[in-house]
Design a protein around this motif. Structure first.
Motif, PDB file in Angstrom:
ATOM      1  N   LYS A   1      48.600  65.055  64.457  1.00 38.59           N
ATOM      2  CA  LYS A   1      48.571  63.597  64.560  1.00 38.59           C
ATOM      3  C   LYS A   1      49.996  63.049  64.549  1.00 38.59           C
ATOM      4  O   LYS A   1      50.820  63.488  63.751  1.00 38.59           O
ATOM      5  N   PRO A   2      50.285  62.074  65.420  1.00 32.71           N
ATOM      6  CA  PRO A   2      51.658  61.546  65.485  1.00 32.71           C
ATOM      7  C   PRO A   2      52.190  61.060  64.140  1.00 32.71           C
ATOM      8  O   PRO A   2      53.361  61.264  63.827  1.00 32.71           O
ATOM      9  N   ASP A   3      51.336  60.434  63.328  1.00 38.45           N
ATOM     10  CA  ASP A   3      51.834  59.869  62.071  1.00 38.45           C
ATOM     11  C   ASP A   3      52.092  60.934  61.012  1.00 38.45           C
ATOM     12  O   ASP A   3      52.567  60.608  59.918  1.00 38.45           O
ATOM     13  N   GLU A   4      51.814  62.195  61.338  1.00 31.82           N
ATOM     14  CA  GLU A   4      52.129  63.291  60.420  1.00 31.82           C
ATOM     15  C   GLU A   4      53.515  63.870  60.674  1.00 31.82           C
ATOM     16  O   GLU A   4      53.951  64.772  59.956  1.00 31.82           O
ATOM     17  N   TYR A   5      54.174  63.376  61.706  1.00 34.41           N
ATOM     18  CA  TYR A   5      55.514  63.847  62.044  1.00 34.41           C
ATOM     19  C   TYR A   5      56.528  62.770  61.675  1.00 34.41           C
ATOM     20  O   TYR A   5      56.348  61.599  62.005  1.00 34.41           O
TER      21      TYR A   5
ATOM     22  N   TRP B   1      61.487  62.211  65.334  1.00 34.78           N
ATOM     23  CA  TRP B   1      61.092  62.138  66.740  1.00 34.78           C
ATOM     24  C   TRP B   1      62.320  62.138  67.650  1.00 34.78           C
ATOM     25  O   TRP B   1      63.354  61.550  67.322  1.00 34.78           O
TER      26      TRP B   1
ATOM     27  N   GLU C   1      47.849  55.455  74.180  1.00 33.56           N
ATOM     28  CA  GLU C   1      48.401  55.883  72.910  1.00 33.56           C
ATOM     29  C   GLU C   1      49.154  57.206  73.076  1.00 33.56           C
ATOM     30  O   GLU C   1      48.976  57.922  74.055  1.00 33.56           O
TER      31      GLU C   1
END
Length: 123
Positions: A106-110, A113, A43
């Motif tokens: 957390k990736p889903d907070e960005y 990209w 991940e």
């Protein structure tokens, strides 16, 4: 917001690399910026993040003391200086932008990209 990461490459264990992430946005200084990495079959994991002001940074435990995140708002660029590299640091490294920041890890907070840059550390 468009992000362009660069600076990856092949380096021997113990070596150094500096990643750069250039942002094409006028309000770059209002974004917190993060670096994440993704090894093959794994991940995407948090590496480091810096606040919009540059005054606060966070790192994942495995890179503390070896990696340094910084930003230059005049150049709309965030950097990741990586020293004492280890084979376990091998991954594709991504930069990301978040607003507001709140120390997001957390990736889903960005939302925005970059395309990723490959770092390979040989033993």
């Amino acid at each position: 917001v468009q992000l362009q990461a660069s600076g990856g490459g092949l380096v021997q264990a113990g070596g150094s690399l500096r990643l750069s992430c250039a942002a094409s946005v006028r309000t770059f200084s209002s974004y917190g910026m993060g670096w994440f990495r993704q090894a093959p079959g794994k991940e995407r994991d948090f590496v480091a993040t810096i606040s919009a002001s540059g005054g606060t940074t966070y790192y994942t435990d495995s890179v503390k003391g070896r990696f340094t995140i910084s930003r230059d708002d005049a150049k709309n660029t965030v950097y990741l200086q990586m020293n004492s590299l280890e084979p376990k640091d091998t991954a594709v490294y991504y930069c990301a932008a978040a607003r507001p920041w709140f120390g997001r890890r957390k990736p889903d907070e960005y939302v925005f990209w970059g395309q990723g840059t490959l770092v390979t550390v040989s033993s």
